[in-house]
Design a protein around this motif. Structure first.
Motif, PDB file in Angstrom:
ATOM      1  N   VAL A  19       1.039  -1.426   0.268  1.00 18.06           N
ATOM      2  CA  VAL A  19      -0.356   0.280   0.058  1.00 18.06           C
ATOM      3  C   VAL A  19       0.868   0.734   0.040  1.00 18.06           C
ATOM      4  CG1 VAL A  19      -1.688   1.072   1.303  1.00 18.06           C
ATOM      5  CG2 VAL A  19      -2.249  -1.536   0.923  1.00 18.06           C
ATOM      6  N   ASP A  20       1.249   1.637  -1.170  1.00 24.39           N
ATOM      7  CA  ASP A  20       1.445   3.138  -1.347  1.00 24.39           C
ATOM      8  C   ASP A  20       0.885   4.508  -1.233  1.00 24.39           C
ATOM      9  OD1 ASP A  20       3.902   4.788  -1.541  1.00 24.39           O
ATOM     10  OD2 ASP A  20       3.975   3.796  -4.034  1.00 24.39           O
ATOM     11  N   GLU A  21       0.831   5.385   0.017  1.00 25.08           N
ATOM     12  CA  GLU A  21       0.650   6.827   0.181  1.00 25.08           C
ATOM     13  C   GLU A  21      -1.054   6.705  -0.491  1.00 25.08           C
ATOM     14  OE1 GLU A  21       2.448   8.784   1.171  1.00 25.08           O
ATOM     15  OE2 GLU A  21       4.023   7.237   1.362  1.00 25.08           O
ATOM     16  N   VAL A  22      -1.750   5.740   0.331  1.00 24.73           N
ATOM     17  CA  VAL A  22      -3.382   6.086  -0.341  1.00 24.73           C
ATOM     18  C   VAL A  22      -4.543   7.261   0.634  1.00 24.73           C
ATOM     19  CG1 VAL A  22      -5.524   4.696  -0.257  1.00 24.73           C
ATOM     20  CG2 VAL A  22      -3.058   3.843  -1.461  1.00 24.73           C
ATOM     21  N   SER A  23      -4.628   8.104  -0.178  1.00 27.61           N
ATOM     22  CA  SER A  23      -5.595   8.772   1.208  1.00 27.61           C
ATOM     23  C   SER A  23      -6.915   9.060   0.744  1.00 27.61           C
ATOM     24  CB  SER A  23      -4.819   9.640   0.660  1.00 27.61           C
ATOM     25  OG  SER A  23      -4.094  10.040   0.993  1.00 27.61           O
ATOM     26  N   PHE A  24      -8.005   8.461   1.005  1.00 24.28           N
ATOM     27  CA  PHE A  24      -9.435   8.472   1.127  1.00 24.28           C
ATOM     28  C   PHE A  24     -10.422   9.139   2.631  1.00 24.28           C
ATOM     29  CE2 PHE A  24      -8.861   4.265   2.368  1.00 24.28           C
ATOM     30  CZ  PHE A  24      -9.989   4.397   3.125  1.00 24.28           C
ATOM     31  N   SER A  25     -11.738   9.743   2.278  1.00 28.52           N
ATOM     32  CA  SER A  25     -12.224   9.615   3.151  1.00 28.52           C
ATOM     33  C   SER A  25     -13.788   9.317   3.237  1.00 28.52           C
ATOM     34  CB  SER A  25     -12.420  11.205   3.203  1.00 28.52           C
ATOM     35  OG  SER A  25     -12.784  12.359   2.107  1.00 28.52           O
ATOM     36  N   ILE A  26     -14.570   9.197   4.040  1.00 33.69           N
ATOM     37  CA  ILE A  26     -16.204   8.737   4.031  1.00 33.69           C
ATOM     38  C   ILE A  26     -16.768   9.721   4.750  1.00 33.69           C
ATOM     39  CG2 ILE A  26     -15.462   6.975   5.217  1.00 33.69           C
ATOM     40  CD1 ILE A  26     -17.634   4.899   3.899  1.00 33.69           C
ATOM     41  N   ARG A  27     -18.077   9.434   4.365  1.00 30.55           N
ATOM     42  CA  ARG A  27     -18.723  10.194   5.602  1.00 30.55           C
ATOM     43  C   ARG A  27     -20.100  10.032   6.026  1.00 30.55           C
ATOM     44  NH1 ARG A  27     -18.474  13.244   0.342  1.00 30.55           N
ATOM     45  NH2 ARG A  27     -20.311  12.030   0.522  1.00 30.55           N
ATOM     46  N   PRO A  28     -20.578  10.155   7.253  1.00 29.31           N
ATOM     47  CA  PRO A  28     -21.701   9.362   6.961  1.00 29.31           C
ATOM     48  C   PRO A  28     -22.496   8.861   5.981  1.00 29.31           C
ATOM     49  CG  PRO A  28     -20.990  11.003   9.058  1.00 29.31           C
ATOM     50  CD  PRO A  28     -20.315  11.510   8.019  1.00 29.31           C
ATOM     51  N   GLY A  29     -23.011   7.743   6.043  1.00 31.94           N
ATOM     52  CA  GLY A  29     -24.429   7.587   5.647  1.00 31.94           C
ATOM     53  C   GLY A  29     -24.216   6.971   4.072  1.00 31.94           C
ATOM     54  N   GLU A  30     -22.053   6.919   4.026  1.00 32.23           N
ATOM     55  CA  GLU A  30     -22.424   7.106   2.848  1.00 32.23           C
ATOM     56  C   GLU A  30     -21.224   5.718   2.083  1.00 32.23           C
ATOM     57  OE1 GLU A  30     -19.323   9.208  -0.388  1.00 32.23           O
ATOM     58  OE2 GLU A  30     -18.942   9.052   1.522  1.00 32.23           O
ATOM     59  N   LEU A  31     -21.939   4.951   1.214  1.00 34.38           N
ATOM     60  CA  LEU A  31     -21.291   2.958   0.703  1.00 34.38           C
ATOM     61  C   LEU A  31     -20.152   3.935  -0.316  1.00 34.38           C
ATOM     62  CD1 LEU A  31     -23.907   2.592   2.143  1.00 34.38           C
ATOM     63  CD2 LEU A  31     -23.326   0.539   0.585  1.00 34.38           C
ATOM     64  N   LEU A  32     -19.149   3.527   0.071  1.00 35.99           N
ATOM     65  CA  LEU A  32     -17.313   3.748  -0.447  1.00 35.99           C
ATOM     66  C   LEU A  32     -17.169   2.037  -0.135  1.00 35.99           C
ATOM     67  CD1 LEU A  32     -15.643   5.725  -1.829  1.00 35.99           C
ATOM     68  CD2 LEU A  32     -14.414   5.376   0.391  1.00 35.99           C
ATOM     69  N   ALA A  33     -16.990   2.371  -2.000  1.00 34.14           N
ATOM     70  CA  ALA A  33     -15.911   1.533  -2.364  1.00 34.14           C
ATOM     71  C   ALA A  33     -14.631   0.923  -2.467  1.00 34.14           C
ATOM     72  CB  ALA A  33     -17.143   0.617  -3.852  1.00 34.14           C
ATOM     73  N   LEU A  34     -14.579   0.328  -2.097  1.00 31.60           N
ATOM     74  CA  LEU A  34     -12.721  -0.291  -2.460  1.00 31.60           C
ATOM     75  C   LEU A  34     -12.411  -1.410  -3.006  1.00 31.60           C
ATOM     76  CD1 LEU A  34      -9.759   0.451  -1.871  1.00 31.60           C
ATOM     77  CD2 LEU A  34      -9.803  -0.788   0.446  1.00 31.60           C
ATOM     78  N   ILE A  35     -11.693  -1.136  -4.015  1.00 34.55           N
ATOM     79  CA  ILE A  35     -11.817  -2.437  -5.934  1.00 34.55           C
ATOM     80  C   ILE A  35     -10.372  -2.142  -6.459  1.00 34.55           C
ATOM     81  CG2 ILE A  35     -13.949  -1.800  -6.194  1.00 34.55           C
ATOM     82  CD1 ILE A  35     -13.575  -0.603  -8.542  1.00 34.55           C
ATOM     83  N   GLY A  36     -10.237  -3.644  -6.356  1.00 37.67           N
ATOM     84  CA  GLY A  36      -8.390  -3.536  -7.393  1.00 37.67           C
ATOM     85  C   GLY A  36      -8.639  -5.053  -7.890  1.00 37.67           C
ATOM     86  N   PRO A  37      -7.723  -5.297  -8.530  1.00 37.20           N
ATOM     87  CA  PRO A  37      -7.965  -6.198  -9.346  1.00 37.20           C
ATOM     88  C   PRO A  37      -6.781  -6.888  -7.741  1.00 37.20           C
ATOM     89  CG  PRO A  37      -6.598  -4.610 -10.958  1.00 37.20           C
ATOM     90  CD  PRO A  37      -7.109  -4.078  -9.571  1.00 37.20           C
ATOM     91  N   ASN A  38      -6.814  -8.540  -7.990  1.00 35.75           N
ATOM     92  CA  ASN A  38      -6.378  -9.212  -6.987  1.00 35.75           C
ATOM     93  C   ASN A  38      -4.474  -8.644  -6.849  1.00 35.75           C
ATOM     94  OD1 ASN A  38      -8.357 -10.624  -6.347  1.00 35.75           O
ATOM     95  ND2 ASN A  38      -7.199 -12.205  -8.038  1.00 35.75           N
ATOM     96  N   GLY A  39      -3.962  -8.406  -5.532  1.00 35.74           N
ATOM     97  CA  GLY A  39      -2.858  -8.203  -5.266  1.00 35.74           C
ATOM     98  C   GLY A  39      -2.914  -6.399  -5.027  1.00 35.74           C
ATOM     99  N   ALA A  40      -4.273  -5.856  -4.919  1.00 36.73           N
ATOM    100  CA  ALA A  40      -4.365  -4.165  -5.274  1.00 36.73           C
ATOM    101  C   ALA A  40      -3.710  -3.622  -4.083  1.00 36.73           C
ATOM    102  CB  ALA A  40      -5.769  -3.745  -6.151  1.00 36.73           C
ATOM    103  N   GLY A  41      -3.850  -4.357  -3.087  1.00 37.89           N
ATOM    104  CA  GLY A  41      -3.244  -3.986  -1.374  1.00 37.89           C
ATOM    105  C   GLY A  41      -4.881  -3.252  -0.636  1.00 37.89           C
ATOM    106  N   LYS A  42      -6.273  -4.139  -1.072  1.00 39.31           N
ATOM    107  CA  LYS A  42      -7.620  -3.980  -0.799  1.00 39.31           C
ATOM    108  C   LYS A  42      -7.624  -4.405   1.011  1.00 39.31           C
ATOM    109  CE  LYS A  42      -9.609  -6.334  -3.932  1.00 39.31           C
ATOM    110  NZ  LYS A  42      -8.777  -6.477  -4.689  1.00 39.31           N
ATOM    111  N   THR A  43      -7.325  -5.125   0.695  1.00 42.09           N
ATOM    112  CA  THR A  43      -7.268  -6.464   2.018  1.00 42.09           C
ATOM    113  C   THR A  43      -6.333  -5.846   2.875  1.00 42.09           C
ATOM    114  OG1 THR A  43      -8.492  -8.555   0.950  1.00 42.09           O
ATOM    115  CG2 THR A  43      -7.193  -8.640   3.295  1.00 42.09           C
ATOM    116  N   THR A  44      -5.084  -5.154   2.235  1.00 45.32           N
ATOM    117  CA  THR A  44      -4.187  -4.721   3.590  1.00 45.32           C
ATOM    118  C   THR A  44      -4.797  -3.950   4.301  1.00 45.32           C
ATOM    119  OG1 THR A  44      -2.535  -5.979   1.938  1.00 45.32           O
ATOM    120  CG2 THR A  44      -1.549  -3.952   3.665  1.00 45.32           C
TER     121      THR A  44
END
Length: 257
Positions: A19-44
Motif C-alpha cells: 500500500v503506497d501513500e493511499v488517501s481517502f475519506s468517507i462521510r456518515p451515510g455513505e457506501l464507499l467501495a474499494l476495488i482493484g485487481p487481485n494483489g492491489a492492496g485492498k485487504t491490506t
C-alpha cells in the motif's frame, strides 16, 4: 463532514510495497467501495484501518481519533464494525447466541457458571436479528443456516456495537446474484436509517455499480481513480487495469476480478 479520514497510508513487506501513500475519506451515510485487481492492496488497507496489521506510515482518523496503532478490540469499541470475506460466526451457537456474544464484547461483560451469558441482552439480540431479516431463525444453529443467512447473522453481530463505521470485506463472496443484491440492499437501508458509513471491498462489479455512492480504485498499492460509479466505469486507466487497453465496463457486467 468526513467521519473517517485516511492520509498517506503505507505498508511494505520486505522490498514489496503493498500500500503506497493511499488517501481517502468517507462521510456518515455513505457506501464507499474499494476495488482493484487481485494483489492491489485492498485487504491490506482494510487490515491496517481495523488494527489487524500495523501500518508503516500514514494516519487513519475516526472523528479525530487516531486508529493506527490501536488493537482491533479498541477500534471496535470506538464504533467500528467489521464483517469478513468468510463469515466468522460460531457454527454450534444459535444465531441469537452469536449476536449475544457480540453484545457481550461490546459491553465488556463477563459471566460465570452461576451467571450464564445466555440470559444476557436477549431482547437487544433479537432486535438486531430482526433488523437483518433473521428474527425467525434466532434459535437455529449457524451451522444449519444457508450461507446467505449466515452473512446476515454476521451483519447483525457487526451492528452490536452501534457502529459509526462498518468495514465489509467481500460481503457478497460465495453468494448467488439474487442473494448478493438482497444483502447489499439491506445494508444500504441500514446505512440510511442509522447514518452509518460503510467501506467495502467487492469483486462483483454489479454490486459495486448498483449500491456504492462512490468508488476508489487501487492498483499495485496505489490509488489510481475515485469518483461516482459512472465516473469510475468510464475511467480509461481503470478499464486498462481490469481488462487491458480498449476494454470497457458494461452496465450488466457482474463477473469477478
Amino acid at each position: 463532514m468526513s467521519l473517517l479520514v485516511v492520509r498517506d497510508l503505507g505498508k511494505s513487506f520486505g522490498g514489496l510495497t503493498a500500500v503506497d501513500e493511499v488517501s481517502f475519506s468517507i462521510r456518515p451515510g455513505e457506501l464507499l467501495a474499494l476495488i482493484g485487481p487481485n494483489g492491489a492492496g485492498k485487504t491490506t488497507t482494510f487490515n491496517m484501518i481495523n488494527g489487524q496489521l500495523r501500518a508503516d506510515r500514514g494516519s487513519a482518523q475516526l472523528s479525530g481519533h487516531e486508529l493506527l496503532g490501536l488493537a482491533p478490540r479498541d477500534i471496535w469499541r470506538l464504533g467500528v464494525g467489521r464483517t469478513f470475506q468468510i463469515a466468522e460466526t460460531f457454527g454450534s451457537f444459535t444465531a441469537l447466541e452469536n449476536v449475544q456474544m457480540a453484545l457481550l464484547s461490546h459491553q465488556r461483560r463477563l459471566f460465570s457458571f452461576l451467571k450464564p451469558a445466555r440470559a444476557f441482552a436477549q431482547a437487544r439480540a433479537q432486535e438486531l436479528l430482526e433488523q437483518v431479516g433473521m428474527a425467525q431463525q434466532g434459535e437455529r444453529a449457524c451451522s444449519e443456516l444457508a450461507y446467505g443467512d449466515v452473512k446476515r447473522v454476521e451483519l447483525a453481530m457487526a451492528l452490536a456495537n452501534e457502529p459509526k463505521l462498518l468495514l465489509m470485506d467481500e460481503p457478497t463472496a460465495g453468494m448467488a446474484p439474487e442473494e448478493r443484491h438482497a444483502l447489499m440492499a439491506l445494508t444500504k437501508r441500514l446505512v440510511l436509517e442509522q447514518n452509518i458509513a460503510v467501506l467495502f471491498t467487492e469483486h462483483s462489479m454489479d454490486v459495486v455499480f448498483a449500491f456504492a455512492d462512490r468508488v476508489i480504485v487501487l492498483a499495485r498499492g496505489r490509488l489510481i481513480a475515485q469518483g461516482t460509479p459512472a465516473e469510475v466505469r468510464a475511467n480509461r486507466q481503470v478499464q486498462e487495469v481490469y481488462f487491458g487497453t480498449g476494454a470497457t465496463f458494461h452496465a450488466d457486467w457482474g463477473g469477478g476480478q
